[in-house]
Motif scaffolding. Structure first.
Motif, mmCIF file in Angstrom:
data_model
loop_
_atom_site.group_PDB
_atom_site.id
_atom_site.type_symbol
_atom_site.label_atom_id
_atom_site.label_comp_id
_atom_site.label_asym_id
_atom_site.label_seq_id
_atom_site.Cartn_x
_atom_site.Cartn_y
_atom_site.Cartn_z
ATOM 1 N N ASP A 42 0.842 -1.393 0.078
ATOM 2 C CA ASP A 42 0.034 -0.191 0.063
ATOM 3 C C ASP A 42 0.750 1.257 -0.116
ATOM 4 O O ASP A 42 0.677 2.325 0.363
ATOM 5 C CB ASP A 42 -0.973 0.123 1.256
ATOM 6 C CG ASP A 42 -0.303 -0.100 2.523
ATOM 7 O OD1 ASP A 42 0.921 -0.342 2.391
ATOM 8 O OD2 ASP A 42 -0.741 0.056 3.537
ATOM 9 N N ARG A 44 3.069 4.233 -1.790
ATOM 10 C CA ARG A 44 2.821 4.672 -2.785
ATOM 11 C C ARG A 44 4.100 5.893 -3.268
ATOM 12 O O ARG A 44 4.137 6.711 -4.131
ATOM 13 C CB ARG A 44 1.736 5.456 -3.239
ATOM 14 C CG ARG A 44 0.249 4.906 -3.214
ATOM 15 C CD ARG A 44 0.369 3.814 -4.179
ATOM 16 N NE ARG A 44 -0.865 2.874 -4.150
ATOM 17 C CZ ARG A 44 -1.096 1.807 -3.830
ATOM 18 N NH1 ARG A 44 -0.015 1.271 -3.004
ATOM 19 N NH2 ARG A 44 -1.978 1.177 -3.744
ATOM 20 N N LYS A 46 8.315 6.875 -3.761
ATOM 21 C CA LYS A 46 9.532 6.212 -4.182
ATOM 22 C C LYS A 46 10.692 7.068 -3.052
ATOM 23 O O LYS A 46 10.251 7.919 -2.828
ATOM 24 C CB LYS A 46 9.823 6.798 -5.577
ATOM 25 C CG LYS A 46 8.935 5.958 -6.597
ATOM 26 C CD LYS A 46 9.303 6.447 -8.201
ATOM 27 C CE LYS A 46 8.368 5.979 -9.042
ATOM 28 N NZ LYS A 46 7.372 6.944 -9.391
ATOM 29 N N ASN A 49 12.058 10.277 -4.035
ATOM 30 C CA ASN A 49 10.980 11.398 -3.830
ATOM 31 C C ASN A 49 10.891 11.960 -2.429
ATOM 32 O O ASN A 49 10.802 12.913 -2.200
ATOM 33 C CB ASN A 49 9.539 10.975 -4.519
ATOM 34 C CG ASN A 49 9.747 10.836 -6.005
ATOM 35 O OD1 ASN A 49 10.853 11.235 -6.533
ATOM 36 N ND2 ASN A 49 8.932 10.359 -6.385
ATOM 37 N N GLN A 52 13.822 14.014 -2.057
ATOM 38 C CA GLN A 52 13.691 15.673 -2.522
ATOM 39 C C GLN A 52 12.686 16.286 -1.913
ATOM 40 O O GLN A 52 12.857 17.588 -1.735
ATOM 41 C CB GLN A 52 13.092 15.106 -3.894
ATOM 42 C CG GLN A 52 14.168 14.677 -5.123
ATOM 43 C CD GLN A 52 13.271 14.367 -6.459
ATOM 44 O OE1 GLN A 52 12.316 13.997 -6.354
ATOM 45 N NE2 GLN A 52 13.940 14.076 -7.422
ATOM 46 N N TRP A 53 11.683 15.551 -1.223
ATOM 47 C CA TRP A 53 10.694 16.273 -0.527
ATOM 48 C C TRP A 53 11.083 16.831 0.870
ATOM 49 O O TRP A 53 10.976 17.986 1.121
ATOM 50 C CB TRP A 53 9.560 15.330 -0.231
ATOM 51 C CG TRP A 53 8.320 15.978 0.422
ATOM 52 C CD1 TRP A 53 7.991 15.876 1.714
ATOM 53 C CD2 TRP A 53 7.589 16.801 -0.220
ATOM 54 N NE1 TRP A 53 6.681 16.807 1.824
ATOM 55 C CE2 TRP A 53 6.574 17.243 0.772
ATOM 56 C CE3 TRP A 53 7.085 17.170 -1.628
ATOM 57 C CZ2 TRP A 53 5.247 17.872 0.518
ATOM 58 C CZ3 TRP A 53 6.010 17.973 -1.825
ATOM 59 C CH2 TRP A 53 5.074 18.440 -0.780
ATOM 60 N N SER A 56 13.605 19.681 -0.112
ATOM 61 C CA SER A 56 12.825 20.825 -0.704
ATOM 62 C C SER A 56 12.011 21.729 0.191
ATOM 63 O O SER A 56 11.726 22.876 0.227
ATOM 64 C CB SER A 56 11.981 20.541 -2.061
ATOM 65 O OG SER A 56 10.914 19.753 -1.858
ATOM 66 N N LYS A 57 11.471 20.963 1.048
ATOM 67 C CA LYS A 57 10.575 21.505 1.981
ATOM 68 C C LYS A 57 11.346 21.892 3.305
ATOM 69 O O LYS A 57 10.686 22.100 4.289
ATOM 70 C CB LYS A 57 9.398 20.620 2.247
ATOM 71 C CG LYS A 57 8.472 20.330 1.354
ATOM 72 C CD LYS A 57 7.615 21.489 0.936
ATOM 73 C CE LYS A 57 6.559 21.352 -0.165
ATOM 74 N NZ LYS A 57 5.542 22.663 -0.384
ATOM 75 N N HIS A 69 6.033 -3.249 4.805
ATOM 76 C CA HIS A 69 4.987 -4.281 5.515
ATOM 77 C C HIS A 69 5.438 -5.855 5.195
ATOM 78 O O HIS A 69 5.441 -6.003 3.925
ATOM 79 C CB HIS A 69 3.829 -4.070 4.666
ATOM 80 C CG HIS A 69 2.908 -2.935 5.380
ATOM 81 N ND1 HIS A 69 2.534 -2.858 6.616
ATOM 82 C CD2 HIS A 69 2.635 -1.705 4.635
ATOM 83 C CE1 HIS A 69 2.003 -1.522 6.708
ATOM 84 N NE2 HIS A 69 1.802 -0.910 5.595
ATOM 85 N N HIS A 199 2.798 6.680 3.532
ATOM 86 C CA HIS A 199 2.823 6.031 2.485
ATOM 87 C C HIS A 199 2.908 6.821 1.032
ATOM 88 O O HIS A 199 2.881 6.176 0.102
ATOM 89 C CB HIS A 199 1.426 5.022 2.601
ATOM 90 C CG HIS A 199 1.410 3.944 3.417
ATOM 91 N ND1 HIS A 199 1.085 4.258 5.024
ATOM 92 C CD2 HIS A 199 1.523 2.659 3.656
ATOM 93 C CE1 HIS A 199 1.144 3.399 5.657
ATOM 94 N NE2 HIS A 199 1.268 2.291 4.730
ATOM 95 N N ILE A 200 2.641 7.985 1.340
ATOM 96 C CA ILE A 200 2.798 8.832 0.243
ATOM 97 C C ILE A 200 3.850 9.937 0.330
ATOM 98 O O ILE A 200 4.218 10.353 1.734
ATOM 99 C CB ILE A 200 1.599 9.623 -0.445
ATOM 100 C CG1 ILE A 200 0.980 10.120 0.837
ATOM 101 C CG2 ILE A 200 0.585 8.673 -0.944
ATOM 102 C CD1 ILE A 200 -0.349 10.981 0.420
ATOM 103 N N VAL A 201 4.267 10.511 -0.378
ATOM 104 C CA VAL A 201 5.766 11.522 -0.132
ATOM 105 C C VAL A 201 5.601 12.651 0.921
ATOM 106 O O VAL A 201 6.191 12.824 1.631
ATOM 107 C CB VAL A 201 6.254 11.922 -1.662
ATOM 108 C CG1 VAL A 201 7.329 12.913 -1.307
ATOM 109 C CG2 VAL A 201 6.551 10.750 -2.415
ATOM 110 N N SER A 202 4.367 13.288 0.690
ATOM 111 C CA SER A 202 4.068 14.559 1.433
ATOM 112 C C SER A 202 3.585 14.082 2.673
ATOM 113 O O SER A 202 3.578 14.992 3.485
ATOM 114 C CB SER A 202 2.806 15.281 0.659
ATOM 115 O OG SER A 202 1.814 14.641 0.426
ATOM 116 N N HIS A 203 3.802 12.901 3.268
ATOM 117 C CA HIS A 203 3.242 12.572 4.536
ATOM 118 C C HIS A 203 4.566 12.461 5.435
ATOM 119 O O HIS A 203 4.305 11.982 6.535
ATOM 120 C CB HIS A 203 2.243 11.276 4.663
ATOM 121 C CG HIS A 203 0.711 11.854 4.186
ATOM 122 N ND1 HIS A 203 -0.231 10.978 4.364
ATOM 123 C CD2 HIS A 203 0.217 13.141 3.674
ATOM 124 C CE1 HIS A 203 -1.271 11.356 3.788
ATOM 125 N NE2 HIS A 203 -0.981 12.901 3.454
#
Lengths: 239, 138
Positions: A42, A44, A46, A49, A52-53, A56-57, A69, A199-203
């Motif tokens: 589950d 998502r 990379k 990324n 980078q996130w 950059s943030k 998992h 599970h996603i980059v921005s989290h």
């Protein structure tokens, strides 16, 4: 935001100033101890990324641990990314037991031979015993969550032996899940870690764990966890 | 301002947030239209008897809202893929917000990747996912 160094300098007490100094000289390390990449079913995100996130943030974390998992990701080598982005990238696992999900730091080939990481019905006692025998450490995660959290099962199954640390801040927590974790951890004398469970980059980086020792390897991380040299940090907006 | 081409996209930029219509009336109507009969999409009390917190917004309606948000941001975008993970029910008649943020920009082929999150008023993630979107090169 509970990180001291996000506040104006003039608001710091001497203890905060010492923390700031330690952070800038590299002794305080902030790691997100619970993340997933596309290696998880589950996940998502990379790994590149994530890097980078974070940069950059300007996220205040120094690295993250990939806790895929039901597996240990033997094949991926993130050392080039770690060097390129000057981040600490470590690998661990999230396994599933009768008490819910459990993070395992310090996975070795020997530990992988002890039990089936892909099973969804491991024995927590077995995971803890095998982890300790192989120099690893098992940490129940999101323990305040229904069904997949440890404290959802302690009434029925009893308080498990051998737990010393639980995740008290989880970036995906809902309702009172973190508070349940904090209250029960306090009552049972457990130490607490934090992780975004992204599970996603921005989290990534929503929750983390602060160490007052240098962490450059999974062995460093396990040693610091076993020594209790850490503090959970909640970086979710509004905290 | 609507995005027209890949050159206008900035890594890390937030898409305008979108508040989907999660009213029970819409939920009920949509569920009936797609043939998903059942109290869990049309009746709060009956849904509670099934153990839910209330009637749910169907997952494919949530996906439709995610697509709508992307097209509000970039009307000419072609959505190549949208992928969602449903963490908790989106309860009808409760206010939810959809947010999106650009996490990959590939100026050569015009594709961007977007993180998508559906949150309730407490800021809890109910649904998350990603979208791969093709934008005009120029």
């Amino acid at each position: 935001m509970s990180l001291a160094h996000r506040r104006p300098l003039w608001q710091f007490c001497p203890a905060h100033c010492i923390q700031l100094f330690l952070h800038f000289v590299g002794v305080l390390v902030l790691l997100d101890l619970h993340t997933h990449s596309i290696k998880s079913d589950d996940g998502r995100a990379k790994v590149e990324n994530y890097c980078q996130w974070i940069r950059s943030k300007n996220l205040p974390i120094d690295g993250f641990v990939l806790t895929e998992h039901r597996q240990f990701d033997d094949e991926s080598d993130y050392s080039a990314l770690a060097e390129k982005f000057d981040l600490c990238i470590l690998k661990a696992s999230e396994v599933e037991t009768e008490y819910g999900h459990v993070l395992v730091y310090g996975v070795t080939p020997g530990l992988q031979a002890e039990f089936d990481f892909g099973s969804i019905s491991l024995s927590l006692a077995r995971v803890i015993e095998a982890s300790n025998a192989h120099g690893a450490i098992a940490v129940p995660c999101h323990p305040g969550r229904p069904r997949v959290g440890m404290f959802a099962h302690t009434d029925e199954l009893g308080v498990p032996e051998g737990v010393e640390i639980v995740e008290i801040y989880n970036g995906g927590s809902r309702d009172q899940e973190d508070q349940i974790a904090i209250d029960n951890a306090s009552q049972l004398g457990y130490r607490g870690i934090g992780g975004s469970d992204s599970h996603i980059v921005s989290h990534v980086g929503r929750c983390a764990t602060r160490f007052d020792v240098e962490i450059k390897s999974i062995d460093d991380l396990v040693s610091a966890l076993k020594a209790g040299q850490f503090e959970a940090v909640n970086l979710k907006s509004g905290n | 301002m609507a995005i027209a081409t890949i050159q206008e996209v900035v890594f890390g930029e937030d898409l305008p947030t979108f508040e989907p219509d999660t009213s029970l009336a819409i939920t009920k109507q949509f569920a009936a239209l797609v043939g998903w009969g059942g109290a869990r999409f049309s009746d709060h009390e009956a849904a509670r008897k099934e153990g839910l917190a209330g009637a749910m917004v169907p997952g494919i309606l949530n996906q439709g809202y995610l697509v709508a948000m992307i097209h509000h941001w970039a009307p000419d975008a072609e959505i190549k893929a949208i992928d969602t993970v449903f963490r908790a029910p989106v309860i009808a008649d409760e206010k939810h917000t959809i947010s999106g943020v650009v996490t990959v920009v590939n100026e050569e082929d015009g594709q961007v990747e977007i993180d998508l999150t559906v949150s309730n008023e407490k800021g809890e993630t109910r649904v998350f996912g990603t979208a791969t979107v093709q934008l005009p090169l120029a």
